[in-house]
Design a protein around this motif. Structure first.
Motif, PDB file in Angstrom:
ATOM      1  N   ALA A  44     -38.580 -16.654 130.398  1.00  0.00           N
ATOM      2  CA  ALA A  44     -39.649 -16.073 129.581  1.00  0.00           C
ATOM      3  C   ALA A  44     -40.049 -17.029 128.462  1.00  0.00           C
ATOM      4  CB  ALA A  44     -39.208 -14.732 129.004  1.00  0.00           C
ATOM      5  N   ALA A  45     -39.082 -17.734 127.888  1.00  0.00           N
ATOM      6  CA  ALA A  45     -39.391 -18.688 126.816  1.00  0.00           C
ATOM      7  C   ALA A  45     -40.293 -19.809 127.331  1.00  0.00           C
ATOM      8  CB  ALA A  45     -38.107 -19.261 126.231  1.00  0.00           C
ATOM      9  N   VAL A  46     -40.010 -20.309 128.521  1.00  0.00           N
ATOM     10  CA  VAL A  46     -40.848 -21.371 129.108  1.00  0.00           C
ATOM     11  C   VAL A  46     -42.254 -20.831 129.342  1.00  0.00           C
ATOM     12  CG1 VAL A  46     -41.187 -22.828 131.143  1.00  0.00           C
ATOM     13  CG2 VAL A  46     -38.927 -22.667 130.088  1.00  0.00           C
ATOM     14  N   ARG A  50     -45.634 -22.431 127.685  1.00  0.00           N
ATOM     15  CA  ARG A  50     -46.779 -22.864 128.486  1.00  0.00           C
ATOM     16  C   ARG A  50     -48.074 -22.197 128.011  1.00  0.00           C
ATOM     17  NH1 ARG A  50     -46.090 -27.469 130.796  1.00  0.00           N
ATOM     18  NH2 ARG A  50     -47.714 -26.964 132.244  1.00  0.00           N
ATOM     19  N   VAL A  51     -48.009 -20.919 127.697  1.00  0.00           N
ATOM     20  CA  VAL A  51     -49.191 -20.208 127.207  1.00  0.00           C
ATOM     21  C   VAL A  51     -49.662 -20.834 125.900  1.00  0.00           C
ATOM     22  CG1 VAL A  51     -50.018 -18.013 126.260  1.00  0.00           C
ATOM     23  CG2 VAL A  51     -48.713 -18.041 128.398  1.00  0.00           C
ATOM     24  N   LEU A  53     -49.064 -23.883 124.790  1.00  0.00           N
ATOM     25  CA  LEU A  53     -49.589 -25.226 125.050  1.00  0.00           C
ATOM     26  C   LEU A  53     -51.022 -25.161 125.564  1.00  0.00           C
ATOM     27  CD1 LEU A  53     -46.504 -27.006 126.659  1.00  0.00           C
ATOM     28  CD2 LEU A  53     -47.633 -27.652 124.513  1.00  0.00           C
ATOM     29  N   THR A  54     -51.277 -24.230 126.479  1.00  0.00           N
ATOM     30  CA  THR A  54     -52.639 -24.111 127.010  1.00  0.00           C
ATOM     31  C   THR A  54     -53.600 -23.543 125.983  1.00  0.00           C
ATOM     32  OG1 THR A  54     -52.203 -21.961 128.024  1.00  0.00           O
ATOM     33  CG2 THR A  54     -51.870 -23.896 129.419  1.00  0.00           C
ATOM     34  N   ALA A  55     -53.062 -22.924 124.929  1.00  0.00           N
ATOM     35  CA  ALA A  55     -53.899 -22.428 123.835  1.00  0.00           C
ATOM     36  C   ALA A  55     -54.212 -23.529 122.827  1.00  0.00           C
ATOM     37  CB  ALA A  55     -53.216 -21.257 123.132  1.00  0.00           C
ATOM     38  N   GLY A  56     -53.701 -24.735 123.093  1.00  0.00           N
ATOM     39  CA  GLY A  56     -54.039 -25.868 122.245  1.00  0.00           C
ATOM     40  C   GLY A  56     -53.054 -26.180 121.143  1.00  0.00           C
ATOM     41  N   LEU A  57     -51.914 -25.511 121.115  1.00  0.00           N
ATOM     42  CA  LEU A  57     -50.925 -25.798 120.088  1.00  0.00           C
ATOM     43  C   LEU A  57     -50.051 -26.969 120.520  1.00  0.00           C
ATOM     44  CD1 LEU A  57     -51.817 -22.856 119.407  1.00  0.00           C
ATOM     45  CD2 LEU A  57     -49.532 -22.533 118.509  1.00  0.00           C
ATOM     46  N   SER A  58     -49.627 -27.758 119.550  1.00  0.00           N
ATOM     47  CA  SER A  58     -48.706 -28.863 119.826  1.00  0.00           C
ATOM     48  C   SER A  58     -47.287 -28.314 119.899  1.00  0.00           C
ATOM     49  CB  SER A  58     -48.789 -29.908 118.714  1.00  0.00           C
ATOM     50  OG  SER A  58     -48.243 -29.376 117.507  1.00  0.00           O
ATOM     51  N   THR A  59     -46.377 -29.109 120.425  1.00  0.00           N
ATOM     52  CA  THR A  59     -44.989 -28.646 120.497  1.00  0.00           C
ATOM     53  C   THR A  59     -44.422 -28.434 119.098  1.00  0.00           C
ATOM     54  OG1 THR A  59     -44.219 -30.936 120.760  1.00  0.00           O
ATOM     55  CG2 THR A  59     -44.465 -29.609 122.773  1.00  0.00           C
ATOM     56  N   ALA A  60     -44.835 -29.242 118.121  1.00  0.00           N
ATOM     57  CA  ALA A  60     -44.372 -29.049 116.746  1.00  0.00           C
ATOM     58  C   ALA A  60     -44.843 -27.704 116.204  1.00  0.00           C
ATOM     59  CB  ALA A  60     -44.858 -30.188 115.857  1.00  0.00           C
ATOM     60  N   GLN A  61     -46.076 -27.334 116.513  1.00  0.00           N
ATOM     61  CA  GLN A  61     -46.584 -26.026 116.081  1.00  0.00           C
ATOM     62  C   GLN A  61     -45.866 -24.904 116.815  1.00  0.00           C
ATOM     63  OE1 GLN A  61     -50.637 -27.082 117.087  1.00  0.00           O
ATOM     64  NE2 GLN A  61     -51.280 -26.763 114.957  1.00  0.00           N
ATOM     65  N   ILE A  62     -45.590 -25.113 118.084  1.00  0.00           N
ATOM     66  CA  ILE A  62     -44.940 -24.073 118.882  1.00  0.00           C
ATOM     67  C   ILE A  62     -43.532 -23.794 118.354  1.00  0.00           C
ATOM     68  CG2 ILE A  62     -44.061 -23.469 121.180  1.00  0.00           C
ATOM     69  CD1 ILE A  62     -46.480 -25.031 122.323  1.00  0.00           C
ATOM     70  N   VAL A  63     -42.825 -24.829 117.912  1.00  0.00           N
ATOM     71  CA  VAL A  63     -41.492 -24.625 117.333  1.00  0.00           C
ATOM     72  C   VAL A  63     -41.577 -23.631 116.178  1.00  0.00           C
ATOM     73  CG1 VAL A  63     -39.678 -25.738 115.957  1.00  0.00           C
ATOM     74  CG2 VAL A  63     -40.497 -26.831 118.034  1.00  0.00           C
ATOM     75  N   GLU A  64     -42.636 -23.735 115.392  1.00  0.00           N
ATOM     76  CA  GLU A  64     -42.793 -22.852 114.237  1.00  0.00           C
ATOM     77  C   GLU A  64     -43.237 -21.440 114.623  1.00  0.00           C
ATOM     78  OE1 GLU A  64     -45.199 -24.576 111.154  1.00  0.00           O
ATOM     79  OE2 GLU A  64     -44.274 -26.541 111.441  1.00  0.00           O
ATOM     80  N   LEU A  75     -48.614 -10.051 127.960  1.00  0.00           N
ATOM     81  CA  LEU A  75     -49.518 -10.770 127.073  1.00  0.00           C
ATOM     82  C   LEU A  75     -48.710 -11.249 125.879  1.00  0.00           C
ATOM     83  CD1 LEU A  75     -52.570  -8.348 127.053  1.00  0.00           C
ATOM     84  CD2 LEU A  75     -52.359 -10.492 128.309  1.00  0.00           C
ATOM     85  N   LEU A  76     -49.016 -12.432 125.412  1.00  0.00           N
ATOM     86  CA  LEU A  76     -48.329 -12.974 124.261  1.00  0.00           C
ATOM     87  C   LEU A  76     -48.989 -12.446 122.997  1.00  0.00           C
ATOM     88  CD1 LEU A  76     -45.940 -14.829 124.135  1.00  0.00           C
ATOM     89  CD2 LEU A  76     -47.485 -16.753 123.988  1.00  0.00           C
ATOM     90  N   ALA A  77     -48.199 -11.937 122.064  1.00  0.00           N
ATOM     91  CA  ALA A  77     -48.745 -11.357 120.842  1.00  0.00           C
ATOM     92  C   ALA A  77     -47.921 -11.801 119.631  1.00  0.00           C
ATOM     93  CB  ALA A  77     -48.728  -9.834 120.935  1.00  0.00           C
ATOM     94  N   PRO A  78     -48.609 -12.116 118.524  1.00  0.00           N
ATOM     95  CA  PRO A  78     -47.870 -12.491 117.309  1.00  0.00           C
ATOM     96  C   PRO A  78     -47.323 -11.252 116.601  1.00  0.00           C
ATOM     97  CG  PRO A  78     -50.224 -12.605 116.911  1.00  0.00           C
ATOM     98  CD  PRO A  78     -50.047 -12.237 118.362  1.00  0.00           C
TER      99      PRO A  78
END
Length: 119
Positions: A44-46, A50-51, A53-64, A75-78
């Motif tokens: 699920a984390a992967v 992937r979602v 990354l395809t939304a345009g976030l960098s890996t550094a942003q994704i870590v945060e 669906l991914l939700a904040p």
């Protein structure tokens, strides 16, 4: 599960999974032999990675942002209110880049059209 199995289950290459680990996005356990051991939750984390990354976030942003994301009916939700503001800023940056590219394309279209008239 080992990295090959995670790769098969997610459709993500082993190389990409190693990169995600280097970036701090995945934290597999390590056996004394050095083999990585992933859990079912890593599948699920992967998918979330992937979602994002395809939304345009960098890996550094994704870590945060990853700790503030949940799956809601696939669906991914904040879940962190401050994250929404950051995602809006990211969306606005992407929109500005799209506008700039559209203007560049329009300029090229004009140049191309002028060349055809000159011929």
């Amino acid at each position: 599960m080992r990295i090959g199995e995670l790769s098969r289950r997610t459709g993500v290459s082993e190389r990409a999974l190693r990169y995600y680990e280097e970036q701090g996005l995945l934290r597999p356990e390590r056996r004394p032999s050095g083999y990585r051991v992933y859990r079912d939750v890593d599948v699920a984390a992967v998918r979330r990675i992937r979602v994002l990354l395809t939304a345009g976030l960098s890996t550094a942003q994704i870590v945060e942002v990853l700790p503030c994301m949940v799956d809601d009916d696939d669906l991914l939700a904040p879940i962190c209110p401050e994250l929404v503001d950051e995602l809006v800023k990211q969306r606005d940056r992407i929109g500005a880049a799209i506008d700039e590219l559209a203007a560049t394309r329009a300029n090229l279209d004009t140049i191309i059209a002028n060349e055809r008239r000159a011929s």
